[in-house]
Design a protein around this motif. Sequence first.
Motif, PDB file in Angstrom:
ATOM      1  N   ASP A  71       0.823  -1.214   0.000  1.00  0.00           N
ATOM      2  CA  ASP A  71       0.000   0.000   0.000  1.00  0.00           C
ATOM      3  C   ASP A  71       0.858   1.267   0.000  1.00  0.00           C
ATOM      4  N   GLY A  72       2.087   1.159  -0.436  1.00  0.00           N
ATOM      5  CA  GLY A  72       2.998   2.290  -0.438  1.00  0.00           C
ATOM      6  C   GLY A  72       4.130   2.062   0.537  1.00  0.00           C
ATOM      7  N   TYR A  73       4.902   3.109   0.793  1.00  0.00           N
ATOM      8  CA  TYR A  73       6.022   2.978   1.724  1.00  0.00           C
ATOM      9  C   TYR A  73       5.550   3.178   3.161  1.00  0.00           C
ATOM     10  N   LEU A 109       3.559   5.249   9.941  1.00  0.00           N
ATOM     11  CA  LEU A 109       2.830   5.947   8.890  1.00  0.00           C
ATOM     12  C   LEU A 109       2.880   5.073   7.657  1.00  0.00           C
ATOM     13  N   ARG A 110       1.728   4.893   6.995  1.00  0.00           N
ATOM     14  CA  ARG A 110       1.649   4.014   5.834  1.00  0.00           C
ATOM     15  C   ARG A 110       1.177   4.792   4.616  1.00  0.00           C
ATOM     16  N   GLY A 111       1.325   4.134   3.447  1.00  0.00           N
ATOM     17  CA  GLY A 111       0.862   4.731   2.204  1.00  0.00           C
ATOM     18  C   GLY A 111       1.700   5.904   1.753  1.00  0.00           C
ATOM     19  N   LEU A 112       2.988   5.911   2.137  1.00  0.00           N
ATOM     20  CA  LEU A 112       3.873   7.016   1.779  1.00  0.00           C
ATOM     21  C   LEU A 112       4.358   6.894   0.337  1.00  0.00           C
ATOM     22  N   ALA A 129       0.971  12.223   8.638  1.00  0.00           N
ATOM     23  CA  ALA A 129       0.095  11.176   8.114  1.00  0.00           C
ATOM     24  C   ALA A 129      -0.809  11.721   7.013  1.00  0.00           C
ATOM     25  N   ASP A 130      -1.270  12.954   7.162  1.00  0.00           N
ATOM     26  CA  ASP A 130      -2.115  13.561   6.134  1.00  0.00           C
ATOM     27  C   ASP A 130      -1.314  14.028   4.931  1.00  0.00           C
ATOM     28  N   ARG A 131      -0.171  14.639   5.185  1.00  0.00           N
ATOM     29  CA  ARG A 131       0.607  15.229   4.094  1.00  0.00           C
ATOM     30  C   ARG A 131       1.293  14.174   3.240  1.00  0.00           C
ATOM     31  N   PHE A 132       1.809  13.122   3.875  1.00  0.00           N
ATOM     32  CA  PHE A 132       2.607  12.143   3.140  1.00  0.00           C
ATOM     33  C   PHE A 132       1.979  10.751   3.068  1.00  0.00           C
ATOM     34  N   GLY A 133       1.054  10.428   3.984  1.00  0.00           N
ATOM     35  CA  GLY A 133       0.562   9.064   4.078  1.00  0.00           C
ATOM     36  C   GLY A 133      -0.899   8.907   3.737  1.00  0.00           C
ATOM     37  N   ASP A 134      -1.507   7.881   4.331  1.00  0.00           N
ATOM     38  CA  ASP A 134      -2.884   7.528   4.007  1.00  0.00           C
ATOM     39  C   ASP A 134      -3.900   8.103   4.978  1.00  0.00           C
TER      40      ASP A 134
END
Length: 428
Positions: free
Chosen positions: A33-35, A76-79, A58-63
């Motif tokens: 799901d990303g980095y 933090l996921r989805g990076l 989490a909002d700026r770079f992740g999910d």
Amino acid sequence: MPQPPSAAQRDEPVIRERGDACPGALRLHAADDGYLARVRIPGGLLTAAQASVLGLAADRFGDGHLELTSRGNVQLRGLADDCGAALAQLLTSAGLLPAPSHERVRNIVATPMSGILSAGRPHVTPWVGELDRLLCASARAAALSGRFLFALDDGRGDVAALDPDVTVLGRSDGRALVRLGAGADAVEVAQADAPRAALLAAEYFLDSADTAGTRAWRVAELPAEHALDAGEFAVRLDAAGIAATRVPEVAWPYAPPPEPWGPGIGNTTPLCVLPPLGRLSTDQWRLLVQVADRGGSGLRITPWRTVILPSAATRRPIDGYARIQAAGLVVAPDSPWQSVTACTGRPGCAKSLADVRADARAVVQETAGELPVHWSGCERRCGHPRGTAWVDLVATPHGYELDARPTPYTRLAAALTAARTTTPPASQ
């Protein structure tokens, strides 16, 4: 991550052919799901300002979500793969990345209720900051693996039960015990010397690991002939100017993890909050930050994926307790979510055979009153609990298998067929 067997469980020493691959805030991990970034939070201690920055990241770079880990850290996921530099800059601005060369070795857990409703026990929170400072200042400590764990326990025995490599156990007489691995003995020092003694214990481990040549990541992996010895450690401490005495037999205490409780009396009280499956949206996270900040405190992330607010504005002026409940977070005792944990599962993990979180949510009521259940997407059983008894529910290509522990999960077993929400791809 799965842990290596203890020395008592294996016939051959663990020989590592590479360094550990634990993710960090600088070393991102590629997931489906990303980095993924794992931000170390020594002792789980966050100021409201630092917690706000994690929500922003989490909002700026992740999910838009934050995950709590079994060591009191935040993931933090989805990076995106090109966000590393900007993420590091943001974390550094909040004091969350004080030593880039040491960011993955700042693995410190501490009694989360220390100093809160704990009269007669030493306050270990100041030890966290001192040990972290010493770790970051030690060039030698940078060689520790990302799996090596320190535990600072105020004497009740909660984090001491988490299989740490170095345990500091506070006592009410101004002294502290330092244990190496799972040894029955320990070394006694003054509490003022405890953080430095913990660092020297880690450096003793590194010396032994270098001599063994097996590239051990943890104390339990050292070959028997290179095992750490409390007597030798006491000699090392004396040579470093720390008065130390070996204690041959120690009755190690045990305390269960803190559980969610009611709002107490008054407008401002301590609060223990359980996010189901250790995952929060940034809206939920910001609510916790606001309730903590208005109560005049920060947040403490526990190794059991709960959040302690030492001083929460539970009633006036913002009615924090009711708002936290309405946001879907657990703040009352006896919730079935207290006995459910899970790995990431699908779609975030390529190795997982099921969306374990969705399946766990579907049958959470069926686990109430039983031993804790850990849902695993594959046989690696990542993220399982520590310091307590639990059972593993492991996804296979054909469904779930319950481990062989003698626990009658008849209600859960009956619900599993309906709970299975995903089917592994044909290639698996």
